[in-house]
Design a protein around this motif. Structure first.
Motif, short mmCIF file in Angstrom:
data_model
loop_
_atom_site.label_atom_id
_atom_site.label_comp_id
_atom_site.label_asym_id
_atom_site.label_seq_id
_atom_site.Cartn_x
_atom_site.Cartn_y
_atom_site.Cartn_z
N GLY A 203 4.00 16.11 14.34
CA GLY A 203 4.22 14.89 13.57
C GLY A 203 4.38 15.10 12.08
N LYS A 204 4.70 14.00 11.44
CA LYS A 204 4.95 14.01 10.00
C LYS A 204 3.72 14.48 9.21
CE LYS A 204 6.16 10.55 6.49
NZ LYS A 204 6.54 9.13 6.31
N TYR A 205 2.54 14.09 9.65
CA TYR A 205 1.33 14.47 8.92
C TYR A 205 1.17 15.99 8.89
CZ TYR A 205 -3.60 15.01 7.75
OH TYR A 205 -4.77 15.40 7.16
N GLN A 206 1.37 16.64 10.04
CA GLN A 206 1.21 18.09 10.09
C GLN A 206 2.27 18.80 9.27
OE1 GLN A 206 -1.28 20.25 11.76
NE2 GLN A 206 -0.24 21.36 10.12
N SER B 17 2.29 -11.88 -6.83
CA SER B 17 2.91 -10.60 -7.16
C SER B 17 1.99 -9.48 -6.70
CB SER B 17 3.19 -10.49 -8.66
OG SER B 17 1.98 -10.51 -9.39
N LEU B 18 2.61 -8.38 -6.30
CA LEU B 18 1.88 -7.21 -5.83
C LEU B 18 2.37 -6.00 -6.60
CD1 LEU B 18 2.24 -7.83 -1.98
CD2 LEU B 18 0.21 -8.31 -3.37
N SER B 19 1.50 -5.00 -6.75
CA SER B 19 1.90 -3.76 -7.40
C SER B 19 1.13 -2.60 -6.80
CB SER B 19 1.68 -3.82 -8.91
OG SER B 19 0.30 -3.98 -9.20
N ALA B 20 1.76 -1.43 -6.83
CA ALA B 20 1.11 -0.21 -6.34
C ALA B 20 1.58 0.95 -7.21
CB ALA B 20 1.46 0.03 -4.88
N PRO B 21 0.66 1.65 -7.86
CA PRO B 21 1.04 2.79 -8.70
C PRO B 21 1.32 4.02 -7.85
CG PRO B 21 -1.32 2.52 -8.74
CD PRO B 21 -0.80 1.39 -7.91
N LYS C 255 0.84 -1.20 0.00
CA LYS C 255 0.00 0.00 0.00
C LYS C 255 0.87 1.24 0.00
CE LYS C 255 -3.72 2.30 2.57
NZ LYS C 255 -4.58 2.25 3.78
N ALA C 256 0.58 2.18 -0.88
CA ALA C 256 1.29 3.46 -0.94
C ALA C 256 0.73 4.40 0.12
CB ALA C 256 1.17 4.09 -2.32
N THR C 257 1.62 5.10 0.82
CA THR C 257 1.19 6.09 1.80
C THR C 257 0.49 7.25 1.12
OG1 THR C 257 3.01 5.48 3.25
CG2 THR C 257 1.96 7.59 3.66
N ALA C 258 1.03 7.67 -0.02
CA ALA C 258 0.41 8.74 -0.82
C ALA C 258 0.62 8.39 -2.29
CB ALA C 258 1.02 10.09 -0.49
N SER C 259 -0.44 8.42 -3.05
CA SER C 259 -0.32 8.02 -4.45
C SER C 259 0.23 9.14 -5.33
CB SER C 259 -1.68 7.59 -4.98
OG SER C 259 -2.63 8.64 -4.85
N MET C 260 0.15 10.40 -4.86
CA MET C 260 0.63 11.55 -5.64
C MET C 260 1.72 12.28 -4.87
SD MET C 260 0.48 13.47 -8.38
CE MET C 260 -1.11 13.26 -9.19
N LEU C 261 2.86 12.48 -5.51
CA LEU C 261 3.96 13.26 -4.95
C LEU C 261 4.11 14.55 -5.75
CD1 LEU C 261 6.60 10.39 -4.62
CD2 LEU C 261 4.98 11.15 -2.88
N TYR C 262 4.57 15.60 -5.07
CA TYR C 262 4.78 16.89 -5.74
C TYR C 262 6.25 17.25 -5.62
CZ TYR C 262 -0.29 17.25 -5.56
OH TYR C 262 -1.64 17.02 -5.72
N SER D 198 14.75 15.77 -4.57
CA SER D 198 14.32 14.38 -4.48
C SER D 198 13.07 14.31 -3.61
CB SER D 198 15.42 13.50 -3.87
OG SER D 198 16.58 13.51 -4.68
N VAL D 199 12.18 13.38 -3.93
CA VAL D 199 11.00 13.12 -3.12
C VAL D 199 10.93 11.62 -2.85
CG1 VAL D 199 9.67 15.12 -3.86
CG2 VAL D 199 9.58 13.02 -5.21
N ILE D 200 10.23 11.27 -1.77
CA ILE D 200 10.14 9.89 -1.34
C ILE D 200 8.72 9.37 -1.51
CG2 ILE D 200 10.51 8.26 0.55
CD1 ILE D 200 13.07 9.60 -0.31
N ALA D 201 8.58 8.27 -2.25
CA ALA D 201 7.31 7.53 -2.31
C ALA D 201 7.41 6.41 -1.28
CB ALA D 201 7.08 6.98 -3.71
N GLU D 202 6.52 6.42 -0.30
CA GLU D 202 6.56 5.45 0.79
C GLU D 202 5.47 4.40 0.62
OE1 GLU D 202 6.65 7.21 4.66
OE2 GLU D 202 7.70 8.99 3.95
N PHE D 203 5.84 3.16 0.96
CA PHE D 203 4.90 2.04 0.84
C PHE D 203 5.02 1.18 2.09
CE2 PHE D 203 6.24 3.34 -3.33
CZ PHE D 203 5.10 3.29 -4.12
N LEU D 204 3.92 0.55 2.48
CA LEU D 204 3.92 -0.44 3.54
C LEU D 204 3.74 -1.81 2.89
CD1 LEU D 204 3.98 -1.18 6.55
CD2 LEU D 204 1.48 -0.95 6.56
#
Length: 800
Positions: free
Chosen positions: A784-787, A466-470, A351-358, A364-370
């Motif tokens: 926190g990270k969310y704020q 197999s698993l995938s997350a866009p 699961k992606a934490t956020a599907s859209m990065l800006y 550099s930006v980080i796409a995070e997944f669990l």
């Protein structure tokens, strides 16, 4: 809080013990401490133990303080102050009297002990000490010979006898006694000390068949781990052990040997750090009634090291198993692991934490997944479909989190499990129910890339599944202002390459690659591994590194150690003359010279610092040198006039007002070692007006870099060791990504400040953020990270 002093008889089972203790807690009046007075301490020696039993039923971990005085009314620096972090449940601690030392390492005089006081650092209801007794250990058994090697008066494992260089059983031209526990809060007395340089050992064993076990590992200390490559041991002329490694084999199998250990909720300190079966040898020998002669050979005196010897009749080999069980119990009681659980199921998921990065070009930006592997066996394989638009792709790099055991704080004796260790490369094989992992895809957006939405996807392939997350990266056509404040870390070369002549050049290569990597992540500040320039060769190395740092774009480097080391080597006046010459060389090149740290937390108990003398001589002989000091206590404020720049933490006071007060007289103020590095590097650095932020430390492991128990402090390393310098992508601590994110937050704030000059909407948001971002660090550190991400997104929304 109710603290009890009562001896609970042997044989009471755990359930009754718990009920009995609860009853006593309810019925017994509270006392503030347990005191063992001088009259009760007459029988102590280096083989004596203080046995403490109790229970913690409070809602927090409790720090139990063991204070010991060997003089009347000693200061903090002149007494022993041990601390043990106690988690929930029953506890039993064995404290060797020989381990009682002052903060600067002086061993207490056991013959003049005045008192021992036991108390919790913060009283809480439900914490009780049941008993505190002095114990003289019994011998391990009849016809058992057990020796604990080390200096005179060093701690002895229960049932063993001390064996020193004066005992008469050892020969060697370079015999050297070692006790690695000098400044440690806690250590295994069997293996933390020993003797090296041993040529022969004469074991006075009666005639018969014997099983002999030798413990051969020198635990090392601070940034040093002994590294013998060749070693042979003979018993009565028969070779019983041989070791022959190359430097690279030693690095791979010893220095990095615990790197891949997998942690689970059942993990304990004994299995991971205490057991170390490969560091002991066991063999049989026959004695004819004369001493059994052991001969040790090797490539150094470290190859002739022994920490302990156990000799048992061959008919009674279970003694070794009994000792092993005793040690296992000691490790689990004295290095407990905080209870933890992670929600995991047998069902795999991604699961992606956020599907859209800006992002904008050049960051550099980080796409995070669990990722949950569940109960699927084998090693998963990760593939990334790089973000792509109109045939243009953006480079990506993947890290996966590995659970590892670390101390709960700097010198804690309680271990906790964290997944802050980010690995690059192939993931390990799963053999049971896998723990959840973070997967982090770093997207390195190049300069000049067209704006738009770039589509990517993360794929994980497993046995039969197999698993995938866009995920998407939206490139915004905006140029962010550069951050001109130094935000970065302290850094040293990887020490282990320097231990081998054939690999010595690797340390320099690794340092340069580290610096490049840090700049790639956007870090702008550095306290680099400057050499101590006390001769022409080292002066040239200092200058070469200074030029490199300037070329790479690091702002205002901090020379953390050179001025202090120079003063120790040459005296502070001669050191000032050296620094004056370096200042002139920087001026001739039109480069900014570094800040010279001369004070290191001067108000700490037992901290002996020459900074006052250094200040006088440097001010007179090197007046252009910019002097810096690390200040971590409010009492340090009296030293402010001595410094051009200070580094402060929350011990000194890191609120906005305190920072502004310290900035008077054109003094620069940097923050250092604050938790929540994203907040510190980003929104708080901007809001407080501080001039920089440094975090300790890029490479500062103590001895074994993957053993948190073998040093006086926690292993601090944001860049983990590797077999070779300059791996394609280093293993890192998540702190580096958090600092990178904080720098990006900061740059978006600088963009917002510029926009607010002519955009009313931007001005409204800027005023809103000025109100919302705290002025007090104690509040900010809990944001926190969310704020933090929400604040950044509010700025980004202005570009839409």
């Amino acid at each position: 809080m109710r603290i009890l002093l009562i001896q609970v008889k042997k044989g009471i089972n755990n359930v009754f013990f718990l009920l009995f203790t609860l009853l006593l807690i309810i019925c017994t009046p509270a006392v503030s401490k347990i005191l063992l007075e001088e009259s009760k301490l007459n029988s102590v020696s280096e083989t004596t133990l203080l046995l403490i039993k109790g229970i913690n039923l409070s809602d927090a971990n409790i720090t139990l303080v063991i204070r010991a005085d060997d003089t009347q009314n000693p200061s903090y620096a002149d007494r022993a102050n041990l601390e043990r972090v106690i988690p929930f449940g029953e506890f039993e601690l064995h404290i060797s009297f020989a381990s009682l030392r002052t903060p600067n390492g002086r061993q207490l005089n056991l013959s003049t002990l005045q008192q021992i006081i036991l108390f919790p650092s913060e009283p809480r209801q439900g914490f009780s000490i049941i008993s505190a007794n002095i114990v003289i250990p019994e011998p391990i058994g009849e016809n058992i010979y057990a020796w604990d090697l080390g200096p005179v008066d060093s701690a002895i494992w229960p049932g063993f006898k001390p064996l020193t260089v004066h005992t008469g059983m050892l020969t060697g031209k370079m015999l050297d006694s070692i006790d690695r526990s000098t400044r440690m809060q806690l250590s295994d007395s069997l293996t933390i000390d020993g003797i090296r340089g041993i040529d022969t050992v004469e074991l006075p064993l009666p005639a018969g068949k014997w099983q002999i076990t030798l413990w051969l590992r020198d635990a090392g200390e601070w940034e040093y781990l002994p590294h013998p490559l060749q070693r042979e041991i003979y018993a009565n002329g028969r070779r019983v052990y041989v070791q022959n490694r190359s430097p690279m084999e030693w690095i791979e199998h010893v220095y990095l040997g615990r790197r891949d250990i997998q942690v689970s909720p059942e993990s304990n300190s004994w299995e991971h750090f205490g057991k170390r079966i490969d560091d002991r040898i066991t063999f049989n020998v026959v004695s004819d009634g004369k001493p059994v002669i052991l001969r040790l050979r090797g490539d150094s005196i470290d190859a002739q090291f022994v920490s302990a010897i156990l000799a048992v009749p061959s008919t009674n080999p279970m003694i070794l198993d009994m000792l092993t069980r005793q040690r296992k119990v000691w490790w689990k009681r004295n290095w407990p692991v905080e209870d933890w659980r992670q929600s995991t199921t047998g069902q795999p998921s991604l699961k992606a934490t956020a599907s859209m990065l800006y992002a904008v070009p050049g960051i550099s930006v980080i796409a995070e997944f669990l990722f949950q592997q569940g109960n699927i066996l084998g090693a998963p394989f990760i593939m990334v479909k790089k973000p792509k638009k109109n045939g243009i792709t953006i480079p990506t790099t993947v890290h996966w989190s590995q659970w590892h055991l670390i101390r709960t704080h700097l010198s804690s004796t309680l271990l906790e499990v964290k997944d802050t260790y980010l690995r690059h490369g192939l993931m390990p094989e799963n053999t049971d129910l896998a723990m959840p992992r973070q997967l982090m895809v770093r997207v390195d957006v190049p300069q000049g890339i067209p704006a738009g939405k770039y589509q990517g996807e993360l794929h994980i392939m497993m046995q039969g599944k197999s698993l995938s997350a866009p995920f998407s990266v939206k490139i915004i056509p905006v140029t962010l202002p550069d951050l001109t404040k130094p935000v970065g870390i302290y850094l040293e070369k990887p020490v282990y390459f320097g231990w081998f002549e054939t690999l010595s050049s690797f340390g320099e290569q690794a340092m340069i690659c580290d610096l490049k990597y840090l700049r790639k992540l956007g870090l702008t500040g550095i306290s680099p591994p400057y050499p101590t320039p006390h001769n022409d060769e080292l002066n040239e190395e200092f200058e070469t590194l200074s030029i490199l740092l300037n070329k790479m774009g690091f702002y205002a480097p901090l020379a953390y150690a050179p001025a202090k080391r120079l003063s120790q080597i040459l005296g502070s006046s001669n050191a000032a003359n050296v620094i004056a010459r370096l200042e002139m060389q920087h001026k001739q090149r039109l480069h900014n010279s570094p800040y010279w740290s001369i004070a290191d937390e001067p108000s700490n108990p037992g901290n002996v610092d020459l900074f006052k003398e250094m200040y006088r001589n440097f001010s007179l002989l090197a007046p252009s040198a910019k002097l810096a000091g690390h200040l971590n206590h409010e009492e340090d404020k009296k030293y402010l006039p001595m410094f051009d720049m200070i580094l402060i933490n929350d011990g000194f006071g890191a609120d906005k007002k305190e920072i502004q007060d310290a900035q008077q007289d054109d003094r620069k103020v940097w923050l250092y070692n604050l938790p929540n590095p994203r907040a510190a590097a980003g929104f708080y650095l901007w809001k407080s007006g501080a001039d920089g932020f440094l975090k300790w430390h890029g490479r500062m492991p103590t001895a074994d870099p993957f053993d948190p128990t073998d040093g006086r402090e926690i292993d601090v390393q944001f860049l983990y060791p590797s077999k070779y310098p300059c791996p394609k992508e280093p293993d890192i601590n998540i702190v580096l990504y958090e600092m990178m994110e904080g720098i990006i937050d900061h740059r978006w704030l600088l963009w917002l400040v510029n926009q607010a000059q002519y955009d009313s909407t931007a001005k409204l948001l800027l005023n809103q953020l000025r109100r919302e971002i705290p002025d007090e660090w104690q509040v900010m550190k809990n944001v926190g990270k969310y704020q933090l991400s929400t604040w950044r997104q509010q700025i980004i929304n202005l570009t839409q």
